[in-house]
Design a protein around this motif. Structure first.
Motif, PDB file in Angstrom:
ATOM      1  N   LYS A  28       0.833  -1.213   0.000  1.00 52.10           N
ATOM      2  CA  LYS A  28       0.000   0.000   0.000  1.00 52.10           C
ATOM      3  C   LYS A  28       0.867   1.261   0.000  1.00 52.10           C
ATOM      4  O   LYS A  28       0.615   2.196  -0.767  1.00 52.10           O
ATOM      5  CB  LYS A  28      -0.929  -0.023   1.227  1.00 52.10           C
ATOM      6  N   ALA A 168       8.938   9.755  14.764  1.00 53.71           N
ATOM      7  CA  ALA A 168       9.424   8.933  13.645  1.00 53.71           C
ATOM      8  C   ALA A 168       8.205   8.563  12.805  1.00 53.71           C
ATOM      9  O   ALA A 168       7.490   7.621  13.117  1.00 53.71           O
ATOM     10  CB  ALA A 168      10.118   7.684  14.167  1.00 53.71           C
ATOM     11  N   SER A 169       7.950   9.331  11.764  1.00 56.80           N
ATOM     12  CA  SER A 169       6.788   9.077  10.912  1.00 56.80           C
ATOM     13  C   SER A 169       7.179   9.204   9.448  1.00 56.80           C
ATOM     14  O   SER A 169       7.696  10.231   9.015  1.00 56.80           O
ATOM     15  CB  SER A 169       5.683  10.093  11.231  1.00 56.80           C
ATOM     16  N   ALA A 170       6.901   8.139   8.699  1.00 62.32           N
ATOM     17  CA  ALA A 170       7.220   8.154   7.265  1.00 62.32           C
ATOM     18  C   ALA A 170       6.320   9.127   6.523  1.00 62.32           C
ATOM     19  O   ALA A 170       6.722   9.712   5.523  1.00 62.32           O
ATOM     20  CB  ALA A 170       7.063   6.757   6.690  1.00 62.32           C
ATOM     21  N   GLN A 171       5.106   9.300   7.016  1.00 61.30           N
ATOM     22  CA  GLN A 171       4.193  10.220   6.334  1.00 61.30           C
ATOM     23  C   GLN A 171       4.685  11.656   6.465  1.00 61.30           C
ATOM     24  O   GLN A 171       4.673  12.424   5.504  1.00 61.30           O
ATOM     25  CB  GLN A 171       2.777  10.079   6.895  1.00 61.30           C
ATOM     26  N   ARG A 196       9.683   3.880   7.647  1.00 56.46           N
ATOM     27  CA  ARG A 196       9.737   3.280   6.306  1.00 56.46           C
ATOM     28  C   ARG A 196      10.306   4.253   5.283  1.00 56.46           C
ATOM     29  O   ARG A 196       9.978   5.448   5.300  1.00 56.46           O
ATOM     30  CB  ARG A 196       8.373   2.721   5.895  1.00 56.46           C
ATOM     31  N   ILE A 316       4.524  -0.664  13.056  1.00 61.36           N
ATOM     32  CA  ILE A 316       3.483   0.201  13.618  1.00 61.36           C
ATOM     33  C   ILE A 316       2.072  -0.226  13.198  1.00 61.36           C
ATOM     34  O   ILE A 316       1.123  -0.078  13.970  1.00 61.36           O
ATOM     35  CB  ILE A 316       3.752   1.694  13.288  1.00 61.36           C
TER      36      ILE A 316
HETATM   37  C1  S3P Z   1       2.724   4.963   6.216  1.00 62.21           C
HETATM   38  C2  S3P Z   1       3.328   5.368   7.373  1.00 62.21           C
HETATM   39  C3  S3P Z   1       2.861   4.982   8.716  1.00 62.21           C
HETATM   40  C4  S3P Z   1       1.854   3.853   8.655  1.00 62.21           C
HETATM   41  C5  S3P Z   1       0.844   4.032   7.565  1.00 62.21           C
HETATM   42  C6  S3P Z   1       1.539   4.102   6.213  1.00 62.21           C
HETATM   43  C7  S3P Z   1       3.290   5.403   4.920  1.00 62.21           C
HETATM   44  O1  S3P Z   1       2.257   6.098   9.340  1.00 62.21           O
HETATM   45  O2  S3P Z   1       1.192   3.702   9.886  1.00 62.21           O
HETATM   46  O3  S3P Z   1      -0.078   2.964   7.544  1.00 62.21           O
HETATM   47  O4  S3P Z   1       2.958   4.816   3.872  1.00 62.21           O
HETATM   48  O5  S3P Z   1       4.102   6.334   4.929  1.00 62.21           O
HETATM   49  P1  S3P Z   1       3.139   7.222  10.102  1.00 62.21           P
HETATM   50  O6  S3P Z   1       4.018   7.848   9.109  1.00 62.21           O
HETATM   51  O7  S3P Z   1       2.127   8.189  10.639  1.00 62.21           O
HETATM   52  O8  S3P Z   1       3.878   6.520  11.156  1.00 62.21           O
END
Ligand code: S3P
Length: 435
Positions: A28, A168-171, A196, A316
């Motif tokens: 995803k 620490a957030s990839a988003q 990620r 996560i």
């Molecule tokens: C994601 C990052 C994660 C994850 C989400 C998908 C992404 O969220 O929980 O389902 O694709 O960058 P966070 O960045 O808020 O940790």
């Protein structure tokens, strides 16, 4: 009023060993990024194995709303002719997709046109300040509504910044990096821990200049992005449900093929390994710039563990299903440092604890995690998916391992990330009926 789709139910009974082979749908996180970045590239991208699911379809619809030229050869194969984005004619509806809205906000912050990003009632409850604050520091004219969406964006010239991320957030990281593509100077994000890294991998593969020094990432604006030609690997977060279902059902042995094994995503595999799970990885390789492989799993007796720190971010999205595994593990499982779970599609600590209690579970909820002492025999009953895909699928697996069986209502949301979830489990031998 509930729609027909939200009335979808899973009926589950114990007793079916899971045997054979399965594939899970495309990742995803990568599917969101691929459709966004391909739309910016110079030339035609081909994306195979794209995840055609609720969340990613919302992102695809938003990109079409921005004028992206997307041809679908079939549900999972996209041809995208990249180029300049155009002013959308109406607010872009990201439905339940948190990744879609947050990354797109970064991408649109430096565009020469206004846009409005919105989503479902569920998305409207999720915090957006984590992205609007750094984007505003870059000079973006972006306004949230009481800290949430709708987000209103008007054109602004972005400046490069150095941003010390509070979480620490990839988003968040990705939103800033994507905004940085349109800034007037380099932008640096300082990560408190690994999250990620699909955005970084994909941007680099497309020719963007992105430097990494320790926990600092610097994006240099100005490079033209070359098109993508990728086959999206299977989503390890979807594989997680099959994996735990196989571990819990006596007599199970199954192989999940072609799964993304990016180390920023495999925290659950490490946790299950420590719990004594009989899993192994075979056919290791690379696909779309990501490590992949097959996961082989056999029914196993599990023991409780403690999870905290960096492992939390690496798994996560897997805590709802980890809770189900922990209920069947001998001894104590304690999860710490996982407060972020409270601001996912739902408050995943509170919702999972409440629903599993309906099946007879005893769970100690904590502010930043939970404590479970197992093994606990789940009786059975009716539970609700709360329009949260990972909750619905975790409860389905809990039902498969319950004494009297379970019904999961509001289960259609499984299709937000894992279309074919029920059919895959049925094919492997699980006693599951969709009603
Ligand atoms: C994601 C990052 C994660 C994850 C989400 C998908 C992404 O969220 O929980 O389902 O694709 O960058 P966070 O960045 O808020 O940790």
């Amino acid at each position: 009023m509930k729609t027909a789709a939200s009335q979808t139910q899973f009926w589950l009974r114990a007793g079916g060993a899971l045997r054979g082979e399965a594939r899970v749908p495309g990742d995803k996180s990568i599917s969101h990024r691929a459709v966004m970045l391909a739309a910016l590239a110079k030339g035609r991208s081909q994306i195979q194995g794209w995840l055609a699911a609720g969340d990613t379809e919302a992102t695809l619809g938003a990109m079409q709303g921005l004028g992206a030229q997307i041809e679908r050869l079939d549900a999972n194969t996209l041809l995208i002719d990249g180029g300049a984005l155009q002013k959308p004619l109406q607010p872009l509806d990201l439905k339940n997709a948190g990744t879609g809205i947050r990354l797109l906000a970064g991408l649109l912050a430096g565009q020469p046109f206004a846009s409005v990003l919105d989503g479902s009632a569920q998305l409207r409850r999720r915090p957006m300040k984590r992205i609007t604050a750094p984007l505003q520091l870059m000079g973006a004219a972006i306004q949230a509504t009481d800290g949430c969406c709708p987000l209103q964006i008007t054109p602004a010239q972005l400046q490069g910044i150095t941003y010390d991320m509070p979480m620490a957030s990839a988003q968040v990281k990705s939103a800033i990096l994507l905004a940085g593509l349109n800034a007037d100077s380099p932008t640096t994000v300082i990560q408190p821990g690994p999250a990620r890294d699909h955005t970084e991998r994909m941007l680099r593969s497309m020719g963007a200049r992105l430097d990494e020094k320790g926990n600092k990432l610097t994006i240099h604006p100005g490079s033209e992005l070359s098109p993508l030609d990728i086959q999206v690997p299977g989503d390890v977060s979807s594989a997680a449900f099959l994996l735990v279902a196989g571990l819990l059902a006596p007599g199970s042995q199954l192989t999940i093929r072609g799964v993304n094994l990016n180390p920023t995503r495999t925290g659950l595999l490490d946790a299950l390994d420590e719990m004594g799970a009989d899993t192994s990885l075979t056919n290791l390789g690379d696909q779309a710039g990501e490590p992949i492989g097959d996961i082989v799993v056999r029914h196993s007796a599990l023991t409780g563990i403690q999870i905290g720190g960096e492992t939390v971010v690496r798994m996560i999205d897997e805590f709802p299903i980890l809770m189900v595994a922990a209920l069947h593990a001998e001894g104590e499982t304690i999860v710490r440092d996982a407060r972020e779970l409270r601001v996912k599609e739902t408050d995943r600590i509170a919702v999972m604890a409440a629903e599993l209690r309906k099946l007879g579970a005893v769970i100690e909820e904590r502010e930043d995690g939970f404590r479970i002492v197992g093994p606990q025999a789940l009786s059975g009953g009716q539970v609700d998916g709360h329009d949260d895909h990972r909750i619905a699928m975790s409860l389905a697996v809990a039902g498969l391992a319950s004494a009297e069986g379970a019904v999961v209502t509001d289960a259609a949301c499984a299709g937000d990330s894992f279309p074919g979830f029920a059919a895959t489990l049925q094919r492997l031998g699980a006693r599951l009926v969709v009603a």
